[in-house]
Design a protein around this motif. Structure first.
Motif, PDB file in Angstrom:
ATOM      1  N   MET A  74      -1.146  -1.802  -4.438  1.00  0.00           N
ATOM      2  CA  MET A  74      -2.186  -3.028  -4.342  1.00  0.00           C
ATOM      3  C   MET A  74      -3.455  -1.620  -5.655  1.00  0.00           C
ATOM      4  O   MET A  74      -3.440  -0.469  -5.041  1.00  0.00           O
ATOM      5  CB  MET A  74      -2.584  -1.985  -2.537  1.00  0.00           C
ATOM      6  N   ARG A 101       0.367  -0.925   0.074  1.00  0.00           N
ATOM      7  CA  ARG A 101       0.102  -0.416  -0.037  1.00  0.00           C
ATOM      8  C   ARG A 101       1.090   0.835   0.132  1.00  0.00           C
ATOM      9  O   ARG A 101       0.472   1.975  -0.785  1.00  0.00           O
ATOM     10  CB  ARG A 101      -1.089  -0.049   1.703  1.00  0.00           C
ATOM     11  N   ARG A 120      -7.020  -3.180  -5.714  1.00  0.00           N
ATOM     12  CA  ARG A 120      -8.047  -3.127  -4.858  1.00  0.00           C
ATOM     13  C   ARG A 120      -7.335  -2.014  -3.056  1.00  0.00           C
ATOM     14  O   ARG A 120      -7.253  -3.096  -2.809  1.00  0.00           O
ATOM     15  CB  ARG A 120      -8.321  -4.508  -5.065  1.00  0.00           C
ATOM     16  N   GLU A 121      -8.006  -1.680  -3.105  1.00  0.00           N
ATOM     17  CA  GLU A 121      -8.830  -1.067  -1.340  1.00  0.00           C
ATOM     18  C   GLU A 121      -9.552  -1.653  -1.131  1.00  0.00           C
ATOM     19  O   GLU A 121      -9.412  -2.092   0.736  1.00  0.00           O
ATOM     20  CB  GLU A 121      -8.017   0.050  -1.476  1.00  0.00           C
ATOM     21  N   GLU A 122     -10.389  -1.760  -1.852  1.00  0.00           N
ATOM     22  CA  GLU A 122     -12.061  -2.476  -1.967  1.00  0.00           C
ATOM     23  C   GLU A 122     -12.103  -3.436  -2.295  1.00  0.00           C
ATOM     24  O   GLU A 122     -11.137  -3.720  -3.330  1.00  0.00           O
ATOM     25  CB  GLU A 122     -12.888  -0.742  -1.743  1.00  0.00           C
TER      26      GLU A 122
END
Length: 409
Positions: free
Chosen positions: A207, A202, A209-211
């Motif tokens: 990353m 992160r 996709r955080e969700e």
């Protein structure tokens, strides 16, 4: 795969690449494709990249299969193709969809990424459609590779030519990274460094996709849709979680894929045993034709062609078993505390995620919303550990939506 399906197969570097080739071959430009709204958003972007309009189908809320009877007649008449999902290995009702597509003279395309060992109507998933695609990243565990199969053996040469035209040259750095990755992942697991690894990714902006869903980026997506059919214009969406999806495979990659594929039947047997164990819990749908079972009769139940076949129902070798819990976030957190990561979540449904600007909305979205909110996809190879965690955490079964049999309590 030719032997398993009884049809010609073409190796592709990924399932998503094979699906793009199939959509371009079988669907007219601007055509409308019926698909499941509980599906990976990458598949949604592949359909858009192929210059097609996704049409979200109503779903059976207990297995996320297309509810054939809930699709309005006028919607059937507007379609150019039907794309199944076979979510987690639970088959869509391919025999009925095949009959519908034959009557409408449109192709049936099967996404068998999760269903390499599943059956419906006495035949393997992937043997009903005009074309089907499979992933070797799921049950096989190779994290690369796939197959595109076709019912008409005379099309193999043309499909191979299309693949060749779309493939990008392989890169030595990509091959070396692929070779080293399993050892790096094993080290992270062994040293219990998962959280530190995620935090570092992160921080470095790695990353994607955080969700659960990736960022839609509507303005950029609109431009990509305007350029379709064009895989390159949609690359930033289609490549998420698998940047090598259209690279030509080298010897190192193909060697590892082949070794993994040699053990597929052992993996399927273990998945079947884990599926049976999970189906015995109070979080699984009870009764005949329950999740993950398959009989002789055609027609998909939750997890297979349940029904009144001559032989007893047996478990499908599911890739993930959807258990239904009242508070999924709490269950995910409880599992994470024991080092069990829950993936392959598809919430919200694609029509809620993308909106009417990019897809036709489902005529009956409630089933998809209920499934997306309550399904907890469990790796059957970790069945015993997951059951222990859910018992210890006091996870409550979800209440089934109105009009359906309740989840066992």
């Amino acid at each position: 795969m030719r032997g398993r399906l009884g049809r010609e197969c073409v190796y592709v570097p990924s399932c998503r690449f094979g699906l793009f080739v199939a959509l371009r071959h079988w669907c007219p430009p601007g055509g409308r494709v019926l698909m499941s709204p509980v599906n990976d958003d990458v598949i949604f972007f592949v359909v858009l990249a192929a210059g097609l309009r996704p049409v979200q189908a109503p779903l059976n809320p207990l297995d996320a299969s297309i509810d054939v009877d809930a699709v309005p007649d006028e919607l059937w008449g507007s379609l150019s193709a039907v794309l199944t999902t076979n979510l987690y290995g639970n088959p869509d009702d391919a025999p009925r969809l095949r009959a519908k597509c034959d009557a409408l003279r449109i192709p049936l395309l099967e996404d068998g990424a999760h269903a390499i060992g599943s059956e419906v109507g006495g035949r393997p998933v992937g043997s009903w459609g005009d074309a089907s695609v499979f992933s070797l990243s799921k049950h096989v565990g190779a994290k690369a590779g796939g197959f595109l199969s076709c019912a008409d053996p005379g099309l193999r040469e043309a499909l191979e030519k299309t693949c060749e035209d779309l493939l990008l040259p392989g890169r030595l750095t990509a091959e070396l990274a692929y070779t080293v990755r399993p050892y790096a992942e094993a080290a992270v697991r062994g040293l219990r460094l998962r959280r530190a690894a995620w935090a570092t990714m992160r921080m470095l902006g790695l990353m994607e996709r955080e969700e659960i869903r990736m960022p839609l980026r509507a303005e950029d997506l609109g431009r990509a849709v305007g350029a379709a059919p064009d895989l390159t214009a949609s690359d930033s969406w289609v490549r998420v979680d698998l940047h090598d999806y259209r690279l030509r495979s080298g010897g190192l990659r193909l060697g590892r894929i082949g070794r993994k594929l040699d053990h597929l039947d052992e993996v399927l047997a273990a998945c079947r045993a884990g599926t049976e164990r999970l189906l015995s819990t109070r979080w699984a749908r009870p009764g005949p034709g329950r999740a993950g079972e398959v009989g002789e009769a055609s027609g998909a139940g939750v997890g297979g062609a349940g029904g009144s076949g001559a032989r007893p129902a047996v478990a499908q070798p599911l890739f993930r078993v959807p258990l239904f819990v009242a508070d999924r976030d709490a269950s995910i957190a409880a599992l994470a505390r024991r080092g069990i990561v829950v993936g392959y979540l598809y919430d919200p449904p694609l029509d809620d995620y993308a909106g009417a600007g990019f897809t036709d909305l489902s005529p009956d979205p409630d089933g998809a919303r209920w499934f997306a909110r309550h399904a907890l996809p469990v790796d059957p190879l970790r069945a015993r550990q997951v059951i222990d965690v859910l018992e210890e955490s006091g996870a409550r079964p979800a209440e089934a939506p109105g009009g359906l049999e309740p989840t066992r309590g």
